[in-house]
Scaffold this motif. Structure first.
Motif, PDB file in Angstrom:
ATOM      1  N   LEU A  44       0.775  -1.322  -0.082  1.00  0.00           N
ATOM      2  CA  LEU A  44       0.017   0.087   0.033  1.00  0.00           C
ATOM      3  C   LEU A  44       0.754   1.325   0.238  1.00  0.00           C
ATOM      4  N   ALA A  45       2.100   1.155   0.630  1.00  0.00           N
ATOM      5  CA  ALA A  45       2.689   2.321   0.855  1.00  0.00           C
ATOM      6  C   ALA A  45       3.515   2.920  -0.446  1.00  0.00           C
ATOM      7  N   LEU A  46       4.163   1.717  -1.241  1.00  0.00           N
ATOM      8  CA  LEU A  46       4.710   2.150  -2.368  1.00  0.00           C
ATOM      9  C   LEU A  46       4.203   2.963  -3.517  1.00  0.00           C
ATOM     10  N   PRO A  47       2.948   2.764  -3.745  1.00  0.00           N
ATOM     11  CA  PRO A  47       2.293   3.793  -4.829  1.00  0.00           C
ATOM     12  C   PRO A  47       2.166   4.934  -4.444  1.00  0.00           C
ATOM     13  N   TYR A  48       2.012   5.431  -2.814  1.00  0.00           N
ATOM     14  CA  TYR A  48       1.952   6.725  -2.650  1.00  0.00           C
ATOM     15  C   TYR A  48       3.434   7.424  -2.660  1.00  0.00           C
ATOM     16  N   PHE A  49       4.429   6.685  -2.180  1.00  0.00           N
ATOM     17  CA  PHE A  49       5.708   6.973  -2.175  1.00  0.00           C
ATOM     18  C   PHE A  49       6.039   7.388  -3.667  1.00  0.00           C
ATOM     19  N   LEU A  50       5.663   6.724  -4.754  1.00  0.00           N
ATOM     20  CA  LEU A  50       5.862   6.741  -6.063  1.00  0.00           C
ATOM     21  C   LEU A  50       5.165   8.194  -6.363  1.00  0.00           C
ATOM     22  N   SER A  51       3.973   8.481  -5.910  1.00  0.00           N
ATOM     23  CA  SER A  51       3.034   9.562  -6.231  1.00  0.00           C
ATOM     24  C   SER A  51       3.870  10.911  -5.581  1.00  0.00           C
ATOM     25  N   TRP A  52       4.277  10.530  -4.538  1.00  0.00           N
ATOM     26  CA  TRP A  52       5.108  11.862  -3.979  1.00  0.00           C
ATOM     27  C   TRP A  52       6.222  12.418  -4.938  1.00  0.00           C
ATOM     28  N   ILE A  53       7.184  11.333  -5.301  1.00  0.00           N
ATOM     29  CA  ILE A  53       8.149  11.679  -6.226  1.00  0.00           C
ATOM     30  C   ILE A  53       7.942  12.238  -7.408  1.00  0.00           C
ATOM     31  N   SER A  54       6.621  11.556  -8.208  1.00  0.00           N
ATOM     32  CA  SER A  54       6.035  12.046  -9.141  1.00  0.00           C
ATOM     33  C   SER A  54       5.571  13.673  -8.944  1.00  0.00           C
ATOM     34  N   THR A  55       5.020  13.905  -8.147  1.00  0.00           N
ATOM     35  CA  THR A  55       4.710  15.392  -7.681  1.00  0.00           C
ATOM     36  C   THR A  55       5.649  16.285  -7.672  1.00  0.00           C
ATOM     37  N   LEU A  56       6.863  15.972  -7.103  1.00  0.00           N
ATOM     38  CA  LEU A  56       8.067  16.738  -7.046  1.00  0.00           C
ATOM     39  C   LEU A  56       8.772  16.896  -8.415  1.00  0.00           C
ATOM     40  N   ILE A  57       8.340  16.047  -9.370  1.00  0.00           N
ATOM     41  CA  ILE A  57       8.945  16.388 -10.774  1.00  0.00           C
ATOM     42  C   ILE A  57       7.782  17.141 -11.720  1.00  0.00           C
ATOM     43  N   LEU A  58       6.568  16.680 -11.598  1.00  0.00           N
ATOM     44  CA  LEU A  58       5.391  17.151 -12.349  1.00  0.00           C
ATOM     45  C   LEU A  58       4.891  18.753 -12.061  1.00  0.00           C
ATOM     46  N   CYS A  59       5.093  18.894 -10.985  1.00  0.00           N
ATOM     47  CA  CYS A  59       4.583  20.187 -10.498  1.00  0.00           C
ATOM     48  C   CYS A  59       5.558  21.299 -10.727  1.00  0.00           C
ATOM     49  N   PRO A  60       6.961  21.209 -10.353  1.00  0.00           N
ATOM     50  CA  PRO A  60       7.936  22.325 -10.814  1.00  0.00           C
ATOM     51  C   PRO A  60       7.895  22.450 -12.271  1.00  0.00           C
ATOM     52  N   PHE A  61       7.696  21.310 -13.102  1.00  0.00           N
ATOM     53  CA  PHE A  61       7.636  21.299 -14.535  1.00  0.00           C
ATOM     54  C   PHE A  61       6.407  22.137 -14.888  1.00  0.00           C
ATOM     55  N   ALA A  62       5.354  22.279 -14.101  1.00  0.00           N
ATOM     56  CA  ALA A  62       4.179  23.283 -14.544  1.00  0.00           C
ATOM     57  C   ALA A  62       4.398  24.516 -14.315  1.00  0.00           C
ATOM     58  N   ASP A  63       5.415  24.801 -13.278  1.00  0.00           N
ATOM     59  CA  ASP A  63       5.692  26.322 -13.090  1.00  0.00           C
ATOM     60  C   ASP A  63       6.626  26.601 -14.108  1.00  0.00           C
ATOM     61  N   LEU A  64       7.537  25.816 -14.567  1.00  0.00           N
ATOM     62  CA  LEU A  64       8.433  26.092 -15.612  1.00  0.00           C
ATOM     63  C   LEU A  64       7.760  26.324 -16.939  1.00  0.00           C
ATOM     64  N   CYS A  65       6.571  25.617 -17.296  1.00  0.00           N
ATOM     65  CA  CYS A  65       5.907  25.752 -18.498  1.00  0.00           C
ATOM     66  C   CYS A  65       5.196  27.102 -18.333  1.00  0.00           C
ATOM     67  N   LYS A  66       4.687  27.735 -17.468  1.00  0.00           N
ATOM     68  CA  LYS A  66       4.205  29.102 -17.033  1.00  0.00           C
ATOM     69  C   LYS A  66       5.375  30.225 -17.242  1.00  0.00           C
TER      70      LYS A  66
ATOM     71  N   VAL B 260       1.129   7.332  -9.668  1.00  0.00           N
ATOM     72  CA  VAL B 260       2.050   8.178 -10.450  1.00  0.00           C
ATOM     73  C   VAL B 260       1.437   9.351 -11.143  1.00  0.00           C
ATOM     74  N   VAL B 261       0.524   8.842 -11.841  1.00  0.00           N
ATOM     75  CA  VAL B 261       0.127  10.135 -12.483  1.00  0.00           C
ATOM     76  C   VAL B 261      -1.046  11.028 -12.077  1.00  0.00           C
ATOM     77  N   GLU B 262      -1.664  10.427 -10.705  1.00  0.00           N
ATOM     78  CA  GLU B 262      -2.419  11.085  -9.964  1.00  0.00           C
ATOM     79  C   GLU B 262      -2.073  12.334  -9.358  1.00  0.00           C
ATOM     80  N   ALA B 263      -0.526  12.391  -9.268  1.00  0.00           N
ATOM     81  CA  ALA B 263       0.279  13.652  -8.818  1.00  0.00           C
ATOM     82  C   ALA B 263       0.005  14.700  -9.713  1.00  0.00           C
ATOM     83  N   GLY B 264      -0.753  14.613 -11.116  1.00  0.00           N
ATOM     84  CA  GLY B 264      -0.917  15.850 -11.801  1.00  0.00           C
ATOM     85  C   GLY B 264      -1.795  16.660 -11.157  1.00  0.00           C
ATOM     86  N   ASN B 265      -2.450  16.230 -10.285  1.00  0.00           N
ATOM     87  CA  ASN B 265      -3.585  17.092  -9.632  1.00  0.00           C
ATOM     88  C   ASN B 265      -3.004  18.067  -8.937  1.00  0.00           C
ATOM     89  N   TYR B 266      -1.750  17.929  -8.308  1.00  0.00           N
ATOM     90  CA  TYR B 266      -1.208  18.811  -7.400  1.00  0.00           C
ATOM     91  C   TYR B 266      -0.953  20.273  -8.162  1.00  0.00           C
TER      92      TYR B 266
END
Length: 407
Positions: free
Chosen positions: A298-320, A368-374
């Motif tokens: 149960l823990a591993l998917p949420y850990f991967l989501s956290w890592i994905s969040t740290l990648i996807l969200c800074p990229f969102a700010d970079l795009c802006k 992993v892809v759920e992190a896009g919501n952040y």
């Protein structure tokens, strides 16, 4: 501020979600599966349907002291939401009026005390445990809505990145909560889970109280250079105010962006909480996983989501920042990633039968892809109305929790 808030959400999700795994150790499944007569007469026999338990998933698999039927287990897990919905809207508005600092301090301290009371309440009866969980929900209702107003006052730019850091604590709190819960149960016992996690909350609240302030003007240790920068950048947004303004109810209730974010919120949180609440019991009763295996899977998917969040969200700010995409485009694309991806994964999981490898793979990919919501709808309230972000996000969480409970 952001780092302390991050630690705060780790703690909040520790205490609110630990019951979902701990209940696996609390229930006497042998008695439940043998159709032992209990208070509500609703127990049904249950058998492990997929025999995948093996030497790859080892650990203690002992029954707990409580003979609670599946409906009672579900009630205990979800009773938190009954209290949670009552303070979402008042909590969001209170954060705008009195500030986030003291509101969140009181919320976490009260919840920590209630967490310590979980074991004695369980031994008194499941009804008392449900009551404690409802009170915990009331205490934590303001926790999410209260943070948006503070972010609006402190973060003029890079809001996707900072929000990913702050709210990423929810993902990491889920991860650490599951692993810590499993570890404590294996070595000490399920009661210790609530005593340890309750103490964590008290320690965090003390540091939060002395280190964090509601806005840069009130902070005694911030440099003048940083304070000037934040004030200058915030001033560029005419919609941001350090004072609580009258709520424009008509504008809110007739706003299409408001309802768009509301629908996105319901879709995201529905899937997130259903998995969080039901997966531990699902893995125990269908696949026969023990506590340790349950926690790790149960823990591993949420850990991967956290890592994905740290990648996807800074990229969102970079795009802006680079003007590759507008703010509206970023929010829409990231929300689409965070919704469509998990939906497709859940469809595959539903048809996977006893293929546990495929189920686990889809579970990981979905988070992993759920992190896009952040970087999507979750921060969009601050884009459209920063001075009312607390009340806006509180209505969304209230609407979702109500829909979930009624269903």
């Amino acid at each position: 501020m952001a780092f302390m808030a991050f630690l705060g959400y780790i703690n909040i999700f520790l205490v609110r979600n630990s019951i979902n795994l701990a209940i696996v150790a609390m229930v006497n499944y042998t008695a439940v599966n043998n159709n032992v007569q209990i208070i509500d007469n609703t127990t049904k026999p249950g058998l492990i349907q997929c025999e995948v338990y093996s030497e790859n998933f080892t650990g203690k698999n002992e029954d707990g002291p409580f003979v609670w039927s599946q409906p009672i287990q579900a009630l205990i897990s979800t009773s938190f939401l009954w209290g949670y919905i009552t303070t979402n809207i008042p909590g969001g508005r209170l954060a705008e009026v009195v500030g986030t600092k003291y509101l969140l301090t009181g919320s976490v301290l009260l919840t920590s005390v209630l967490t310590v009371l979980v074991p004695p309440a369980a031994y008194l009866g499941w009804q008392y445990l449900v009551f404690i969980r409802v009170l915990m929900g009331i205490a934590l209702g303001p926790s999410f809505p209260s943070m948006h107003p503070m972010i609006a006052k402190w973060i003029p730019n890079e809001r996707s990145t900072i929000s990913a850091l702050v709210y990423g604590g929810a993902e990491l709190g889920t991860v650490s909560g599951l692993l810590l819960t499993g570890l404590i149960i294996e070595n000490i016992g399920w009661e210790a889970v609530f005593y340890v996690e309750g103490c964590f909350g008290v320690i965090w609240a003390v540091f939060w109280l002395f280190l964090v302030h509601d806005n840069p003007e009130e902070h005694p240790r911030i440099s003048e250079k940083e304070k000037t920068y934040i004030k200058t950048e915030i001033a560029k947004d005419a919609h941001v105010s350090n004072k609580a303004l009258p709520i424009p109810w008509k504008s809110i209730l007739t706003s299409m962006p408001f309802y768009s974010i509301l629908i996105a919120n319901i879709g995201h949180n529905w899937g997130f909480l259903i998995l969080l609440v039901d997966l531990p019991v699902y893995l125990k009763t269908i696949f026969g996983f023990d506590i340790k295996s349950n926690a790790v899977i149960l823990a591993l998917p949420y850990f991967l989501s956290w890592i994905s969040t740290l990648i996807l969200c800074p990229f969102a700010d970079l795009c802006k920042k680079r003007k590759w995409l507008s703010t509206v485009a970023v929010r829409k694309i990231w929300t689409l990633i965070g919704h469509l991806g998990p939906a497709l994964c859940l469809f595959v999981m539903a048809g996977a039968g006893c293929n546990i490898q495929l189920i686990i793979a889809m579970l990981m990919l979905s988070q992993v892809v759920e992190a896009g919501n952040y970087g999507g709808w979750l921060i969009n309230h601050i884009d459209i109305a920063p001075s009312f972000s607390g009340i806006l996000v509180s209505h969304h969480f209230f609407s979702f929790k109500t829909a979930l409970i009624v269903s």
